[in-house]
Write an enzyme that holds these catalytic residues in place. Structure first.
Site, PDB file in Angstrom:
ATOM      1  N   LYS A  47       5.418  -1.976   7.792  1.00  0.00           N
ATOM      2  CA  LYS A  47       5.946  -1.398   7.600  1.00  0.00           C
ATOM      3  C   LYS A  47       7.813  -2.453   7.702  1.00  0.00           C
ATOM      4  O   LYS A  47       7.944  -2.522   8.480  1.00  0.00           O
ATOM      5  CB  LYS A  47       6.840  -0.659   8.061  1.00  0.00           C
ATOM      6  CG  LYS A  47       7.738   0.847   7.167  1.00  0.00           C
ATOM      7  CD  LYS A  47       7.673   1.898   8.241  1.00  0.00           C
ATOM      8  CE  LYS A  47       7.383   2.833   8.311  1.00  0.00           C
ATOM      9  NZ  LYS A  47       7.499   4.322   8.504  1.00  0.00           N
ATOM     10  N   ASP A  97      10.588  14.876  10.926  1.00  0.00           N
ATOM     11  CA  ASP A  97      10.137  14.959   9.789  1.00  0.00           C
ATOM     12  C   ASP A  97       9.433  14.685   9.439  1.00  0.00           C
ATOM     13  O   ASP A  97       8.164  14.169   8.794  1.00  0.00           O
ATOM     14  CB  ASP A  97      10.703  13.360   9.558  1.00  0.00           C
ATOM     15  CG  ASP A  97      11.399  12.877   7.795  1.00  0.00           C
ATOM     16  OD1 ASP A  97      10.484  12.056   7.689  1.00  0.00           O
ATOM     17  OD2 ASP A  97      11.101  13.998   7.099  1.00  0.00           O
ATOM     18  N   GLY A 121      10.581   6.133   2.726  1.00  0.00           N
ATOM     19  CA  GLY A 121      12.846   5.277   3.305  1.00  0.00           C
ATOM     20  C   GLY A 121      12.738   4.060   3.746  1.00  0.00           C
ATOM     21  O   GLY A 121      14.143   4.261   3.502  1.00  0.00           O
ATOM     22  N   PHE A 122      12.334   4.341   4.278  1.00  0.00           N
ATOM     23  CA  PHE A 122      12.521   2.604   5.156  1.00  0.00           C
ATOM     24  C   PHE A 122      12.538   1.263   4.637  1.00  0.00           C
ATOM     25  O   PHE A 122      12.906   0.731   4.790  1.00  0.00           O
ATOM     26  CB  PHE A 122      11.471   2.885   6.539  1.00  0.00           C
ATOM     27  CG  PHE A 122      12.114   1.851   7.869  1.00  0.00           C
ATOM     28  CD1 PHE A 122      11.381   0.135   7.538  1.00  0.00           C
ATOM     29  CD2 PHE A 122      13.178   2.051   8.377  1.00  0.00           C
ATOM     30  CE1 PHE A 122      12.055  -0.454   8.331  1.00  0.00           C
ATOM     31  CE2 PHE A 122      13.239   0.684   9.325  1.00  0.00           C
ATOM     32  CZ  PHE A 122      12.741  -0.324   8.972  1.00  0.00           C
ATOM     33  N   VAL A 156       5.643  -0.838   2.556  1.00  0.00           N
ATOM     34  CA  VAL A 156       4.522  -1.032   3.666  1.00  0.00           C
ATOM     35  C   VAL A 156       3.166  -2.035   3.254  1.00  0.00           C
ATOM     36  O   VAL A 156       2.934  -1.869   1.886  1.00  0.00           O
ATOM     37  CB  VAL A 156       3.637   0.141   4.214  1.00  0.00           C
ATOM     38  CG1 VAL A 156       2.665   0.210   5.004  1.00  0.00           C
ATOM     39  CG2 VAL A 156       5.331   1.211   4.542  1.00  0.00           C
ATOM     40  N   ILE A 178       0.895  -1.375   0.331  1.00  0.00           N
ATOM     41  CA  ILE A 178       0.241   0.197  -0.394  1.00  0.00           C
ATOM     42  C   ILE A 178       0.742   1.168   0.360  1.00  0.00           C
ATOM     43  O   ILE A 178       0.016   2.657   0.128  1.00  0.00           O
ATOM     44  CB  ILE A 178      -1.710   0.030   1.144  1.00  0.00           C
ATOM     45  CG1 ILE A 178      -0.268   0.173   2.469  1.00  0.00           C
ATOM     46  CG2 ILE A 178      -2.301  -1.198   0.914  1.00  0.00           C
ATOM     47  CD1 ILE A 178      -1.152   0.270   3.361  1.00  0.00           C
ATOM     48  N   GLY A 179       2.386   1.366   0.416  1.00  0.00           N
ATOM     49  CA  GLY A 179       2.828   2.492  -0.096  1.00  0.00           C
ATOM     50  C   GLY A 179       4.886   1.735  -0.316  1.00  0.00           C
ATOM     51  O   GLY A 179       4.793   0.593   0.423  1.00  0.00           O
ATOM     52  N   VAL A 180       5.223   2.706  -0.166  1.00  0.00           N
ATOM     53  CA  VAL A 180       6.287   2.690   0.088  1.00  0.00           C
ATOM     54  C   VAL A 180       7.705   3.884   0.016  1.00  0.00           C
ATOM     55  O   VAL A 180       6.715   5.119  -0.070  1.00  0.00           O
ATOM     56  CB  VAL A 180       7.670   2.482  -1.266  1.00  0.00           C
ATOM     57  CG1 VAL A 180       6.711   3.778  -2.030  1.00  0.00           C
ATOM     58  CG2 VAL A 180       8.817   2.170  -1.232  1.00  0.00           C
TER      59      VAL A 180
END
Length: 826
Positions: free
Chosen positions: A504, A600, A486-487, A490, A482-484
């Site tokens: 994550k 951040d 810097g770590f 996800v 469902i996402g990406v």
């Protein structure tokens, strides 16, 4: 012998009940015990009976001190072993009051005594030492059985003592119902299971109220010691005007001497007065608190004349409160409003404020008549921190006290209940105070399975097996991504109990590694707030770095602003999202003994749940704030480009105001619905903060707002929003507001929007809204993500792409853009 003792005790209790007839309320149980004395004593028309006939063992001592200020404090009962008082009672709510006044008796120095006090179901005091000359502890307890036991347990080789005891029935309706959460939606629905400890009971604007003037023998302090600024209030007294209405407050709720006095805002004759009256109360961290506000409008001359706002800490609890019509259309009617703090207190203070209403044309005024603050027991049934084992496995020893008996059954129920609560809490995220502490600081150490070595005692409640994570995500099925960030990537997952989670998974090639992984766990395991994303657990097996969070159904704020094609947000929704985010950041900055700086803040790190409620996420770069005697934290510059505080960038000096700057950028991103950095635009438009500030300073911010908001924003709301954003983006941190101030201004902007919309609907006139505006930037709804990040190590260290001079003062962020862009991470 035991039956005779209880017969005597009940007979004396019946006599003391008769003495309460003058108050109107007659308690079913009214045990007043003068400990360690051979005589009964009368204190403010109440008879405290001797406990001599009820003591027959050698492990207690009767001590006396004729220099005491009060009769009940001239004697004490000293316990050298575990000892119990047992009272026959009618099931229901009771006051339990413990009176202490230390003095020296033989070899016993009572100020050095250390002990615990508990009932069958709750722990009142743990490792307690009396540090005051006189202290009274008051508890509000539901007794579910026909007897109450109070157990005194010396700590180690110490002893216990008590000067006097009270066990008195209280009307079950005194504190009942489901109080609302302070400044949040929802209500607390388990109040009947709670034991409460009175922390503060205050009569605002009036004199001290003593037990002989209260039907429940309570003491009410004056509010002068809690007021932040005494000159902002006037004391008002109109006690004869108070009246009670059926179904509302009664004389047992609070006496007329409380409702008939109040602290009133001292606005004078100035209708433009704009200030808050604030009281500050010391509390113990780690507990939730029950707050009861007592109101009675004794200042208005007519109905609907008095409107004001009520706040707890930084949260608005009631907006535009009209005392005359809140419950009934009448003046001088006594009633209460109950609230519970949303979470366990991280700060050791509770701030209560009243302030002017935002309703146009209303005179700035507000009142408060009384306030009670009560500590609520934690999940272990404790009202005090410290080490305590109920019974300590010693119930078979010779117990000393009024009635000797074992309570193994009750203690077993307590332990079982406590164990169930602890297990339940672990399933929901574990003990909030636990912190994950690896034994290996570099993450290289591992067990036989390759897992990172960590302290089992400190992180076991958060660790999730890798097999469970794989099962939840179907072995990290790409269809569930469902996402990406810097770590890493996800994934959406579902745990065995049906809980939906966001998983994550750390990317080994990412510039964010073990340090960020560890920081994220440490931060989120110690904080709980409705506007901070909750950590469910983590996994470090086979050198994996996996974080498991609550699933936020509506994704990131950024995705709702541009680039994803999602439906646009209304201006009210955007304001509410900004307010929620500000609350989360304000909590980080002020909610603990040390502030935490997020470092951040950006729209991609603000997540939205199914109701579009905002929660701040991604604490991998977070940093503990400066010490009390410091102004900043010196640290390597990290953060996302476009949001980065230029003062922090120049000086490598981090403060909470760095988050404020980043949040200011987010505010303009919300308003304009475009990326904070877009190199495809003309040079003057590349940097959103600089571009928006240009129009804000011209007083023409309406020229650059999101086109989907045309005809929707009330001008006053936009003006307040723009002014707040401008202050956040001040060049120097000292000139920026705190997150608390930002929060207040955003809430005000929302009030202006709502008030303007209401007026517009009544007038059926849309000319008060910001109209259709010329398009001055690209359409971003069909563009991808163009955000970039920056990572600077040391002064200007290893990751710097080009050599920079030592002095960056006055260098704008746009001028160093070409030098610092790194698209692969922070």
């Amino acid at each position: 012998m035991g039956g005779e003792k209880f017969g005597f005790l009940i007979w004396v209790s019946s006599i003391t009940c008769l003495l309460c007839l003058c108050h109107g309320y007659v308690p079913v149980d009214n045990y007043l015990i003068n400990c360690g004395s051979p005589n009964n004593v009368t204190v403010t028309a109440r008879v405290f009976i001797s406990d001599t006939l009820l003591t027959s063992t050698s492990e207690t001592l009767a001590a006396s001190n004729r220099n005491s200020v009060s009769d009940i404090y001239q004697t004490a009962r000293i316990f050298t072993g575990i000892s119990k008082y047992r009272f026959s009672v009618a099931p229901g709510r009771h006051w339990v009051r413990l009176h202490f006044s230390p003095f020296h008796y033989q070899t016993f120095q009572m100020e050095s005594a250390k002990f615990s006090v508990s009932s069958q179901t709750h722990v009142f005091l743990s490792d307690f030492t009396v540090t005051s000359r006189v202290i009274m502890k008051e508890y509000y307890l539901n007794v579910p059985t026909d007897h109450l036991e109070l157990t005194f347990t010396p700590s180690g080789k110490s002893f216990a003592f008590v000067n006097a005891l009270e066990v008195v029935s209280v009307p079950d309706t005194l504190i009942s119902g489901d109080p609302s959460f302070a400044g949040s939606h929802g209500s607390f629905n388990e109040l009947s299971l709670q034991a409460l400890e009175t922390v503060h009971r205050v009569n605002m604007g009036g004199p001290r109220v003593t037990p002989d003037n209260d039907t429940l023998s309570r003491t009410w302090k004056t509010d002068s010691e809690f007021l932040v600024e005494n000159n902002l209030v006037m004391n008002v007294s109109k006690i004869p005007s108070v009246h009670y209405k059926p179904g509302l407050a009664t004389e047992e709720t609070a006496p007329k001497s409380v409702y008939g006095t109040c602290s009133e805002m001292n606005s004078g004759s100035n209708p433009a007065s704009n200030f808050n009256v604030t009281w500050v109360f010391d509390v113990e961290t780690g507990f939730q608190y029950f707050l009861r506000f007592h109101f009675c409008d004794i200042v208005s001359k007519s109905l609907n004349q008095l409107y004001f706002n009520l706040y707890v800490d930084s949260m608005m609890v009631v907006r535009d409160l009209d005392l005359s019509s809140y419950v009934v259309n009448a003046l001088a009617v006594a009633y209460v409003m109950d609230f519970v703090t949303v979470s366990e207190k991280k700060s050791d203070r509770i701030r209560v404020s009243i302030g002017r209403s935002s309703i146009h044309g209303v005179y700035p005024n507000g009142i408060l008549n009384g306030l009670e603050i009560m500590k609520m027991n934690n999940s272990k049934g404790q009202l005090s921190t410290g080490t305590f084992l109920p019974g300590g496995g010693l119930t078979k020893k010779k117990n000393v006290g009024l009635i000797v008996g074992a309570t193994v059954g009750s203690l077993f129920v307590l332990v079982a209940f406590g164990g169930f609560i602890i297990l339940f809490k672990k399933r929901r995220g574990g003990n909030h105070s636990k912190t994950w502490t690896p034994l290996s600081t570099n993450g290289a150490a591992s067990g036989s399975s390759g897992a990172t070595v960590a302290s089992l005692a400190s992180n076991s409640s958060y660790r999730i097996p890798l097999a469970a994570v794989k099962e939840a995500t179907n072995s990290f099925d790409e269809n569930r991504a469902i996402g990406v960030g810097g770590f890493g990537r996800v994934y959406k997952g579902v745990l065995q109990d049906g809980t939906q989670v966001a998983v994550k998974r750390g990317n080994p090639k990412s510039q964010q590694g073990f340090a960020e992984f560890k920081t994220e766990i440490e931060m989120l395991s110690q904080f709980r707030h409705r506007h901070l994303v909750s950590l469910i657990g983590y996994c470090d097996e086979n050198r994996e770095m996996i974080l498991v969070y609550e699933h936020m159904k509506n994704g990131t704020l950024k995705s709702h602003l541009y680039g994803s094609g999602l439906p646009t947000l209304s201006w009210k929704q955007r304001l509410e999202i900004c307010i929620g985010s500000a609350r989360g950041l304000h909590y980080l900055h002020t909610g603990d003994s040390k502030s935490v700086i997020h470092r951040d803040v950006k729209s991609a790190n603000i997540l939205l749940d199914e109701n579009l409620m905002a929660k701040v996420a991604d604490f991998g770069l977070s940093k503990t704030g400066p010490e009390i005697d410091q102004t900043h934290v010196s640290t390597a510059v990290k953060g996302s480009f476009g949001y980065l505080d230029p003062e922090y960038f120049r000086r490598q000096q981090l403060t909470e105001k760095s988050d404020v700057y980043s949040f200011g950028v987010v505010m303009f991103e919300v308003l304009c619905a475009r990326p904070v950095i877009d190199p495809t635009l003309p040079r003057e438009m590349v940097n959103l903060a600089e571009w928006a500030m240009k129009w804000q300073k011209k007083g023409q911010l309406e020229q650059v707002i999101d086109q989907s908001l045309r005809g929707e924003i009330v001008p006053d709301s936009l003006r307040k929003f723009g002014e707040t954003g401008e202050k956040c983006l001040a060049d120097y941190g000292v000139d920026r507001p705190s997150m608390g101030d930002v929060l207040w201004n955003l809430e005000y902007a929302l009030q202006l929007q709502e008030a303007g919309v209401d007026c517009d609907q009544e007038d059926d006139n849309s000319t008060n809204m910001i109209g259709e505006l010329p398009l001055r930037f690209n359409d971003y709804n069909n563009h991808g993500d163009t955000s970039v990040s920056v990572a600077i190590e040391g002064r200007f260290g290893e990751e710097e792409e080009e050599s920079c001079g030592d002095d960056l003062s006055g260098v704008s962020m746009s001028k160093v853009f070409s030098q610092l862009v790194k698209s692969e991470g922070r």
